[in-house]
Design a protein around this motif. Sequence first.
Motif, PDB file in Angstrom:
ATOM      1  N   THR A   1       2.670   1.623  -3.282  1.00 27.20           N
ATOM      2  CA  THR A   1       1.773   2.029  -4.371  1.00 27.20           C
ATOM      3  C   THR A   1       1.603   3.546  -4.421  1.00 27.20           C
ATOM      4  O   THR A   1       1.428   4.114  -5.500  1.00 27.20           O
ATOM      5  CB  THR A   1       0.419   1.295  -4.230  1.00 27.20           C
ATOM      6  OG1 THR A   1       0.679  -0.110  -4.218  1.00 27.20           O
ATOM      7  CG2 THR A   1      -0.532   1.625  -5.378  1.00 27.20           C
TER       8      THR A   1
ATOM      9  N   ILE B   1       0.858  -1.202   0.000  1.00 34.37           N
ATOM     10  CA  ILE B   1       0.000   0.000   0.000  1.00 34.37           C
ATOM     11  C   ILE B   1       0.895   1.253   0.000  1.00 34.37           C
ATOM     12  O   ILE B   1       0.682   2.187  -0.776  1.00 34.37           O
ATOM     13  CB  ILE B   1      -0.926   0.017   1.241  1.00 34.37           C
ATOM     14  CG1 ILE B   1      -1.961  -1.110   1.173  1.00 34.37           C
ATOM     15  CG2 ILE B   1      -1.584   1.392   1.418  1.00 34.37           C
ATOM     16  CD1 ILE B   1      -3.086  -0.892   0.201  1.00 34.37           C
TER      17      ILE B   1
ATOM     18  N   ARG C   1       2.272   5.365  -7.895  1.00 35.22           N
ATOM     19  CA  ARG C   1       1.252   6.213  -8.515  1.00 35.22           C
ATOM     20  C   ARG C   1       1.808   7.596  -8.857  1.00 35.22           C
ATOM     21  O   ARG C   1       1.577   8.131  -9.935  1.00 35.22           O
ATOM     22  CB  ARG C   1       0.074   6.357  -7.556  1.00 35.22           C
ATOM     23  CG  ARG C   1      -1.267   6.269  -8.217  1.00 35.22           C
ATOM     24  CD  ARG C   1      -2.374   6.418  -7.179  1.00 35.22           C
ATOM     25  NE  ARG C   1      -2.730   5.160  -6.548  1.00 35.22           N
ATOM     26  CZ  ARG C   1      -3.487   4.225  -7.117  1.00 35.22           C
ATOM     27  NH1 ARG C   1      -3.931   4.390  -8.345  1.00 35.22           N
ATOM     28  NH2 ARG C   1      -3.786   3.106  -6.477  1.00 35.22           N
TER      29      ARG C   1
ATOM     30  N   ASN D   1      -5.014  -7.709  -0.822  1.00 40.37           N
ATOM     31  CA  ASN D   1      -4.309  -6.961  -1.870  1.00 40.37           C
ATOM     32  C   ASN D   1      -5.255  -6.255  -2.838  1.00 40.37           C
ATOM     33  O   ASN D   1      -4.815  -5.744  -3.868  1.00 40.37           O
ATOM     34  CB  ASN D   1      -3.388  -7.917  -2.631  1.00 40.37           C
ATOM     35  CG  ASN D   1      -2.163  -8.250  -1.800  1.00 40.37           C
ATOM     36  OD1 ASN D   1      -1.248  -7.432  -1.722  1.00 40.37           O
ATOM     37  ND2 ASN D   1      -2.171  -9.383  -1.144  1.00 40.37           N
ATOM     38  N   SER D   2      -6.533  -6.199  -2.472  1.00 44.39           N
ATOM     39  CA  SER D   2      -7.508  -5.655  -3.427  1.00 44.39           C
ATOM     40  C   SER D   2      -7.398  -4.142  -3.596  1.00 44.39           C
ATOM     41  O   SER D   2      -7.976  -3.580  -4.521  1.00 44.39           O
ATOM     42  CB  SER D   2      -8.930  -6.053  -3.024  1.00 44.39           C
ATOM     43  OG  SER D   2      -9.191  -5.581  -1.730  1.00 44.39           O
ATOM     44  N   ARG D   3      -6.642  -3.482  -2.725  1.00 42.24           N
ATOM     45  CA  ARG D   3      -6.432  -2.039  -2.879  1.00 42.24           C
ATOM     46  C   ARG D   3      -5.127  -1.723  -3.621  1.00 42.24           C
ATOM     47  O   ARG D   3      -4.750  -0.560  -3.749  1.00 42.24           O
ATOM     48  CB  ARG D   3      -6.417  -1.336  -1.512  1.00 42.24           C
ATOM     49  CG  ARG D   3      -7.656  -1.582  -0.683  1.00 42.24           C
ATOM     50  CD  ARG D   3      -8.857  -0.802  -1.159  1.00 42.24           C
ATOM     51  NE  ARG D   3      -8.678   0.631  -1.002  1.00 42.24           N
ATOM     52  CZ  ARG D   3      -9.496   1.540  -1.530  1.00 42.24           C
ATOM     53  NH1 ARG D   3     -10.523   1.150  -2.253  1.00 42.24           N
ATOM     54  NH2 ARG D   3      -9.285   2.821  -1.332  1.00 42.24           N
ATOM     55  N   ALA D   4      -4.436  -2.752  -4.067  1.00 43.42           N
ATOM     56  CA  ALA D   4      -3.208  -2.515  -4.851  1.00 43.42           C
ATOM     57  C   ALA D   4      -3.615  -2.075  -6.255  1.00 43.42           C
ATOM     58  O   ALA D   4      -4.792  -2.103  -6.612  1.00 43.42           O
ATOM     59  CB  ALA D   4      -2.365  -3.786  -4.901  1.00 43.42           C
ATOM     60  N   MET D   5      -2.634  -1.669  -7.032  1.00 41.79           N
ATOM     61  CA  MET D   5      -2.909  -1.123  -8.352  1.00 41.79           C
ATOM     62  C   MET D   5      -2.747  -2.214  -9.415  1.00 41.79           C
ATOM     63  O   MET D   5      -1.865  -3.072  -9.271  1.00 41.79           O
ATOM     64  CB  MET D   5      -1.839  -0.057  -8.583  1.00 41.79           C
ATOM     65  CG  MET D   5      -2.099   0.818  -9.708  1.00 41.79           C
ATOM     66  SD  MET D   5      -0.743   2.021  -9.713  1.00 41.79           S
ATOM     67  CE  MET D   5      -1.239   2.856 -11.169  1.00 41.79           C
ATOM     68  N   GLU D   6      -3.539  -2.169 -10.453  1.00 40.72           N
ATOM     69  CA  GLU D   6      -3.344  -3.146 -11.531  1.00 40.72           C
ATOM     70  C   GLU D   6      -2.165  -2.707 -12.400  1.00 40.72           C
ATOM     71  O   GLU D   6      -2.165  -1.586 -12.917  1.00 40.72           O
ATOM     72  CB  GLU D   6      -4.604  -3.267 -12.397  1.00 40.72           C
ATOM     73  CG  GLU D   6      -4.380  -4.270 -13.521  1.00 40.72           C
ATOM     74  CD  GLU D   6      -5.621  -4.559 -14.343  1.00 40.72           C
ATOM     75  OE1 GLU D   6      -6.680  -3.960 -14.077  1.00 40.72           O
ATOM     76  OE2 GLU D   6      -5.511  -5.388 -15.266  1.00 40.72           O
TER      77      GLU D   6
ATOM     78  N   THR E   1      -7.960 -10.654  -1.158  1.00 44.67           N
ATOM     79  CA  THR E   1      -8.708  -9.545  -0.552  1.00 44.67           C
ATOM     80  C   THR E   1      -7.756  -8.536   0.092  1.00 44.67           C
ATOM     81  O   THR E   1      -7.934  -7.323  -0.048  1.00 44.67           O
ATOM     82  CB  THR E   1      -9.709 -10.092   0.491  1.00 44.67           C
ATOM     83  OG1 THR E   1     -10.568 -11.003  -0.184  1.00 44.67           O
ATOM     84  CG2 THR E   1     -10.534  -8.978   1.123  1.00 44.67           C
TER      85      THR E   1
END
Length: 207
Positions: free
Chosen positions: A83, A80, A87, A123-128, A121
């Motif tokens: 990222t 997180i 970003r 890692n669901s806030r990580a970026m694609e 789950t």
Amino acid sequence: MSRLGESTPGRFIVLEGLDGAGTTTQGALLAARLLERGIPVELTKEPTDGVLGKIARAFTDGVTHLEPETVALTFAADRIEHTVEIRALLEAGTWVVSDRYVASSLAYQTSQGLPFEWVRTLNSRAMEPDATIFVDTSVEACVARLAARGEFNTGPFDQAAALEKARALYLQAFASDVPLGRLVEIAGDASREQVADAIWDALAPLR
Ligand code: TYD
């Protein structure tokens, strides 16, 4: 296509592979090629050098024991923070080449017996990423390289059986619908130049 004077967003490329697969070398070669062509690029890695990454590394280096759940949470939290940096670089038009990202957690943390869905789950806030490149080096070649570096059987994941298991779980992650960007599998036993060429060619659609 971007118009003249308009800044192009960077691309986020992730390199994945077993320990000894050559992701670090390939990341450096890829970054060098991008730079040669005038594309701004930043090389980065996980675990990071930040406070959370240091905790994760204390575990992977065998310095401290942590429960599998704690390890998974630590890698996800490190990601997180990482990222946020990624970003910002992408928004500034810089390409980011990361040595490991979400797929590493899907492979290595599930290899410790954790449910795939739970790790996903976390890692669901990580970026694609724009692309996840799997440098698929055989377990035998990885073991030989780790042994040559004196890194075989020094950490909790370095055993051949663990590598075999991690490879199967990587493949499971790639077959899932977790958003990992364009998936590219590159045979990793070839020479480093051949592997670098294959990665470069695979990224042509993104350049
Ligand atoms: P590695 O990438 O080989 O770095 P170094 O060469 O500096 O030791 O090692 C990182 C280790 O961390 C590797 O065994 C995989 C593990 N790992 C996880 O278990 N989960 C993760 O989410 C990440 C990013 C790495």
